[in-house]
Design a protein around this motif. Structure first.
Motif, PDB file in Angstrom:
ATOM      1  N   SER A 216     -17.157 -22.871  -0.399  1.00 30.50           N
ATOM      2  CA  SER A 216     -17.799 -21.539  -0.993  1.00 30.50           C
ATOM      3  C   SER A 216     -16.590 -20.630  -0.444  1.00 30.50           C
ATOM      4  O   SER A 216     -16.122 -19.759  -1.012  1.00 30.50           O
ATOM      5  N   ILE A 217     -16.353 -20.824   0.997  1.00 28.21           N
ATOM      6  CA  ILE A 217     -15.152 -19.957   1.556  1.00 28.21           C
ATOM      7  C   ILE A 217     -13.937 -20.239   1.136  1.00 28.21           C
ATOM      8  O   ILE A 217     -13.247 -19.227   0.763  1.00 28.21           O
ATOM      9  N   GLU A 218     -13.598 -21.408   0.810  1.00 32.94           N
ATOM     10  CA  GLU A 218     -12.197 -21.688   0.373  1.00 32.94           C
ATOM     11  C   GLU A 218     -12.159 -21.194  -1.078  1.00 32.94           C
ATOM     12  O   GLU A 218     -10.875 -20.508  -1.517  1.00 32.94           O
ATOM     13  N   ILE A 219     -13.048 -21.117  -1.726  1.00 31.74           N
ATOM     14  CA  ILE A 219     -12.771 -20.569  -3.280  1.00 31.74           C
ATOM     15  C   ILE A 219     -12.957 -19.046  -3.152  1.00 31.74           C
ATOM     16  O   ILE A 219     -12.267 -18.467  -4.000  1.00 31.74           O
ATOM     17  N   GLY A 220     -13.596 -18.389  -2.309  1.00 29.95           N
ATOM     18  CA  GLY A 220     -13.805 -17.039  -2.124  1.00 29.95           C
ATOM     19  C   GLY A 220     -12.869 -16.203  -1.886  1.00 29.95           C
ATOM     20  O   GLY A 220     -12.531 -15.073  -2.056  1.00 29.95           O
ATOM     21  N   MET A 221     -11.992 -17.002  -0.733  1.00 33.55           N
ATOM     22  CA  MET A 221     -10.879 -16.460  -0.184  1.00 33.55           C
ATOM     23  C   MET A 221      -9.437 -16.807  -0.587  1.00 33.55           C
ATOM     24  O   MET A 221      -9.137 -18.040  -0.563  1.00 33.55           O
ATOM     25  N   GLN A 222      -8.903 -15.935  -1.195  1.00 37.56           N
ATOM     26  CA  GLN A 222      -7.526 -16.227  -2.069  1.00 37.56           C
ATOM     27  C   GLN A 222      -6.553 -16.017  -1.367  1.00 37.56           C
ATOM     28  O   GLN A 222      -6.301 -15.143  -0.208  1.00 37.56           O
ATOM     29  N   ASN A 223      -5.280 -16.522  -1.691  1.00 37.13           N
ATOM     30  CA  ASN A 223      -4.041 -16.189  -0.998  1.00 37.13           C
ATOM     31  C   ASN A 223      -3.467 -14.800  -1.454  1.00 37.13           C
ATOM     32  O   ASN A 223      -2.626 -14.691  -2.439  1.00 37.13           O
ATOM     33  N   THR A 224      -4.099 -13.816  -0.884  1.00 35.73           N
ATOM     34  CA  THR A 224      -3.709 -12.380  -1.335  1.00 35.73           C
ATOM     35  C   THR A 224      -2.267 -11.959  -1.086  1.00 35.73           C
ATOM     36  O   THR A 224      -1.788 -11.050  -1.667  1.00 35.73           O
ATOM     37  N   GLY A 225      -1.663 -12.345   0.019  1.00 35.00           N
ATOM     38  CA  GLY A 225      -0.203 -12.322   0.161  1.00 35.00           C
ATOM     39  C   GLY A 225       0.568 -12.552  -0.934  1.00 35.00           C
ATOM     40  O   GLY A 225       1.430 -11.894  -1.347  1.00 35.00           O
ATOM     41  N   LEU A 226       0.377 -14.045  -1.365  1.00 35.75           N
ATOM     42  CA  LEU A 226       1.135 -14.426  -2.549  1.00 35.75           C
ATOM     43  C   LEU A 226       0.764 -13.507  -3.930  1.00 35.75           C
ATOM     44  O   LEU A 226       1.677 -13.265  -4.580  1.00 35.75           O
ATOM     45  N   GLY A 227      -0.262 -13.211  -4.071  1.00 33.49           N
ATOM     46  CA  GLY A 227      -0.792 -12.392  -5.273  1.00 33.49           C
ATOM     47  C   GLY A 227      -0.201 -11.194  -5.291  1.00 33.49           C
ATOM     48  O   GLY A 227       0.382 -10.766  -6.185  1.00 33.49           O
ATOM     49  N   ALA A 228       0.082 -10.278  -4.144  1.00 32.94           N
ATOM     50  CA  ALA A 228       0.607  -9.088  -3.866  1.00 32.94           C
ATOM     51  C   ALA A 228       2.058  -9.255  -4.048  1.00 32.94           C
ATOM     52  O   ALA A 228       2.773  -8.477  -4.784  1.00 32.94           O
ATOM     53  N   THR A 229       2.754 -10.523  -3.627  1.00 27.16           N
ATOM     54  CA  THR A 229       4.180 -10.504  -3.771  1.00 27.16           C
ATOM     55  C   THR A 229       4.565 -10.931  -5.268  1.00 27.16           C
ATOM     56  O   THR A 229       5.442 -10.243  -6.000  1.00 27.16           O
ATOM     57  N   LEU A 230       3.715 -11.614  -5.933  1.00 27.19           N
ATOM     58  CA  LEU A 230       4.030 -11.948  -7.239  1.00 27.19           C
ATOM     59  C   LEU A 230       3.740 -10.862  -8.035  1.00 27.19           C
ATOM     60  O   LEU A 230       4.563 -10.570  -9.116  1.00 27.19           O
TER      61      LEU A 230
ATOM     62  N   VAL B 220       0.886  -1.077  -0.032  1.00 29.55           N
ATOM     63  CA  VAL B 220      -0.034  -0.041  -0.104  1.00 29.55           C
ATOM     64  C   VAL B 220       0.852   1.203  -0.035  1.00 29.55           C
ATOM     65  O   VAL B 220       0.627   2.168  -0.801  1.00 29.55           O
ATOM     66  N   ALA B 221       1.984   1.123   0.727  1.00 25.48           N
ATOM     67  CA  ALA B 221       2.946   2.443   0.905  1.00 25.48           C
ATOM     68  C   ALA B 221       3.243   2.650  -0.436  1.00 25.48           C
ATOM     69  O   ALA B 221       3.795   3.765  -0.636  1.00 25.48           O
ATOM     70  N   ALA B 222       3.821   1.597  -0.981  1.00 26.18           N
ATOM     71  CA  ALA B 222       4.361   1.837  -2.400  1.00 26.18           C
ATOM     72  C   ALA B 222       3.596   2.293  -3.426  1.00 26.18           C
ATOM     73  O   ALA B 222       3.860   2.618  -4.680  1.00 26.18           O
ATOM     74  N   ASN B 223       2.388   2.185  -3.302  1.00 23.03           N
ATOM     75  CA  ASN B 223       1.447   2.287  -4.095  1.00 23.03           C
ATOM     76  C   ASN B 223       0.274   3.301  -4.041  1.00 23.03           C
ATOM     77  O   ASN B 223      -0.748   3.313  -4.413  1.00 23.03           O
ATOM     78  N   ASN B 224       0.484   4.150  -2.846  1.00 17.40           N
ATOM     79  CA  ASN B 224      -0.720   4.946  -2.353  1.00 17.40           C
ATOM     80  C   ASN B 224      -1.321   5.996  -3.437  1.00 17.40           C
ATOM     81  O   ASN B 224      -2.154   6.212  -3.251  1.00 17.40           O
ATOM     82  N   GLU B 225      -0.025   6.772  -4.239  1.00 22.33           N
ATOM     83  CA  GLU B 225      -0.920   7.563  -5.260  1.00 22.33           C
ATOM     84  C   GLU B 225      -1.729   6.821  -6.267  1.00 22.33           C
ATOM     85  O   GLU B 225      -2.704   7.292  -6.752  1.00 22.33           O
ATOM     86  N   THR B 226      -1.160   5.717  -6.802  1.00 17.96           N
ATOM     87  CA  THR B 226      -1.959   4.972  -7.629  1.00 17.96           C
ATOM     88  C   THR B 226      -2.995   4.226  -7.205  1.00 17.96           C
ATOM     89  O   THR B 226      -4.294   4.314  -7.760  1.00 17.96           O
ATOM     90  N   LEU B 227      -3.066   3.843  -6.168  1.00 13.05           N
ATOM     91  CA  LEU B 227      -4.254   3.478  -5.326  1.00 13.05           C
ATOM     92  C   LEU B 227      -5.500   4.638  -5.208  1.00 13.05           C
ATOM     93  O   LEU B 227      -6.584   4.287  -5.340  1.00 13.05           O
TER      94      LEU B 227
ATOM     95  N   THR C 257       4.320  -7.739  -7.512  1.00 19.45           N
ATOM     96  CA  THR C 257       5.291  -6.625  -7.335  1.00 19.45           C
ATOM     97  C   THR C 257       6.503  -7.164  -7.980  1.00 19.45           C
ATOM     98  O   THR C 257       7.168  -6.345  -8.572  1.00 19.45           O
ATOM     99  N   ALA C 258       6.644  -8.561  -7.822  1.00 18.98           N
ATOM    100  CA  ALA C 258       8.006  -8.858  -8.513  1.00 18.98           C
ATOM    101  C   ALA C 258       8.101  -9.003  -9.878  1.00 18.98           C
ATOM    102  O   ALA C 258       9.031  -8.999 -10.585  1.00 18.98           O
ATOM    103  N   HIS C 259       6.838  -9.561 -10.428  1.00 18.32           N
ATOM    104  CA  HIS C 259       6.878 -10.138 -11.842  1.00 18.32           C
ATOM    105  C   HIS C 259       5.906  -9.402 -12.583  1.00 18.32           C
ATOM    106  O   HIS C 259       6.017  -9.468 -13.767  1.00 18.32           O
ATOM    107  N   LEU C 260       5.124  -8.621 -12.443  1.00 22.73           N
ATOM    108  CA  LEU C 260       4.211  -7.656 -13.111  1.00 22.73           C
ATOM    109  C   LEU C 260       4.556  -6.360 -12.843  1.00 22.73           C
ATOM    110  O   LEU C 260       5.208  -5.578 -13.720  1.00 22.73           O
ATOM    111  N   SER C 261       4.048  -5.670 -11.889  1.00 25.09           N
ATOM    112  CA  SER C 261       4.007  -4.409 -11.513  1.00 25.09           C
ATOM    113  C   SER C 261       3.561  -3.961 -10.271  1.00 25.09           C
ATOM    114  O   SER C 261       2.393  -4.632  -9.846  1.00 25.09           O
ATOM    115  N   PRO C 262       3.946  -2.760  -9.523  1.00 23.38           N
ATOM    116  CA  PRO C 262       3.332  -2.529  -8.395  1.00 23.38           C
ATOM    117  C   PRO C 262       1.837  -2.440  -8.337  1.00 23.38           C
ATOM    118  O   PRO C 262       1.204  -2.490  -7.513  1.00 23.38           O
TER     119      PRO C 262
END
Length: 319
Positions: A258-272, A211-218, A274-279
């Motif tokens: 239902s809950i298992e599919i609806g709730m994703q590993n957001t930490g992994l999503g944010a990490t990947l 969030v800190a790295a992307n506060n303006e774009t957010l 930032t590292a491989h796509l863009s902030p």
């Protein structure tokens, strides 16, 4: 150690509020959180190490004894979520980086916090844990492959680089956690008591850094991203439950799927992202971290107040 357990329980119970508070603070005062970005992969590894210590060999026996719920959940995880993300990104005409980030959010495995929500919802906890474990183990191949097929039109996707990173920050820490649990049970029992608190702090650190790295774009892209993430999450919860109902799973299994599919590993999503796509591509995962836990808490509270039909449960499980 009793104090640590109490604090861990408190942190887990009110996790969604900590997520929202940390995100707002990092958005308003980003500078102190920026250095954390260098340690995001390590922090994610710590989270997955904690997950590994919760896995037991007996959990995987469910695949052999009751393969339908597990395989249905796994297939739904890597079809419903990425395809609905793709459809939403096109429908809302999201910018390329946000569109790729939303598809990435839909392509990662289930999050560990889903297990807590399933437990609170009186759902099938062993099924939830098994689904999380198996989807996580499949992720090194499934996540980059799905992302390459669906999101490569928006941003270049490096399959092998992403595969390698997922193995490093997911598979190796999980394997290490499982190994310690198996061969060093005394150390594992002591460590397990503190891991919920450590995992919560690690998740908060990751989200604050992104969030800190992307506060303006957010600030400029936030509304569209928020709408996309909310629609995506609602689709996962609803379609996951619908798929489980269509295959006549028990009510407790429907809740778990239902809950298992609806709730994703957001930490992994944010990490990947930032590292491989863009902030900017990390924004959907950052929003998802707060929103998934918010809706997960609502669903868990609602279902916890609805009694399960014990007769229906026993009949279907014995079938």
């Amino acid at each position: 150690m009793k104090y640590v357990e109490t604090v861990s329980s408190f942190a887990g119970k009110y996790f969604v509020f900590f997520v929202i508070g940390a995100s707002i603070l990092a958005f308003l005062v980003p500078e102190p959180f920026l250095p954390i970005n260098s340690y995001v992969p390590i922090l994610l590894g710590i989270i997955m190490f904690g997950m590994g210590m919760t896995i037991k060999p007996v959990d995987f026996k469910m695949v052999a004894k009751h393969p339908l719920p597990v395989m249905l959940g796994l297939i739904a995880q890597f079809t419903i979520m990425p395809l609905t993300a793709f459809a939403i990104a096109f429908s809302l005409n999201l910018p390329a980086e946000l569109a790729a980030g939303l598809v990435l959010l839909g392509s990662v495995p289930g999050g560990t916090s889903s297990n807590v929500m399933v437990y609170l919802a009186k759902g099938d906890l062993p099924l939830s844990i098994t689904m999380t474990s198996i989807s996580t183990l499949v992720a090194p191949v499934a996540t980059p492959a799905i992302l390459y097929v669906l999101a490569n039109q928006w941003m270049p996707v490096q399959f092998w680089d992403m595969f390698t990173m997922i193995v490093q920050v997911i598979i190796i820490p999980v394997a290490l956690g499982v190994t310690i649990k198996r061969f060093l049970p005394i150390i594992a029992r002591q460590t397990e008591k503190a891991m919920p608190l450590v995992s919560v702090l690690a998740v908060l650190a990751i989200l604050s850094a992104v969030v800190a790295a992307n506060n303006e774009t957010l600030a400029s892209t936030g509304p569209a991203a928020f709408i996309a993430v909310m629609l995506h999450n609602a689709s996962g919860l609803a379609l996951g439950y619908g798929a489980a109902a269509a295959f006549r799973l028990t009510p407790s299994q429907r809740r778990a799927v239902s809950i298992e599919i609806g709730m994703q590993n957001t930490g992994l999503g944010a990490t990947l992202a930032t590292a491989h796509l863009s902030p900017l591509a990390a924004i959907p995962s950052v929003i998802g971290a707060a929103w998934h836990n918010f809706t997960g808490t609502i669903m868990a509270t609602y279902w916890s107040r609805k009694q399960l039909n014990k007769k229906d449960e026993s009949v279907k499980k014995s079938a």
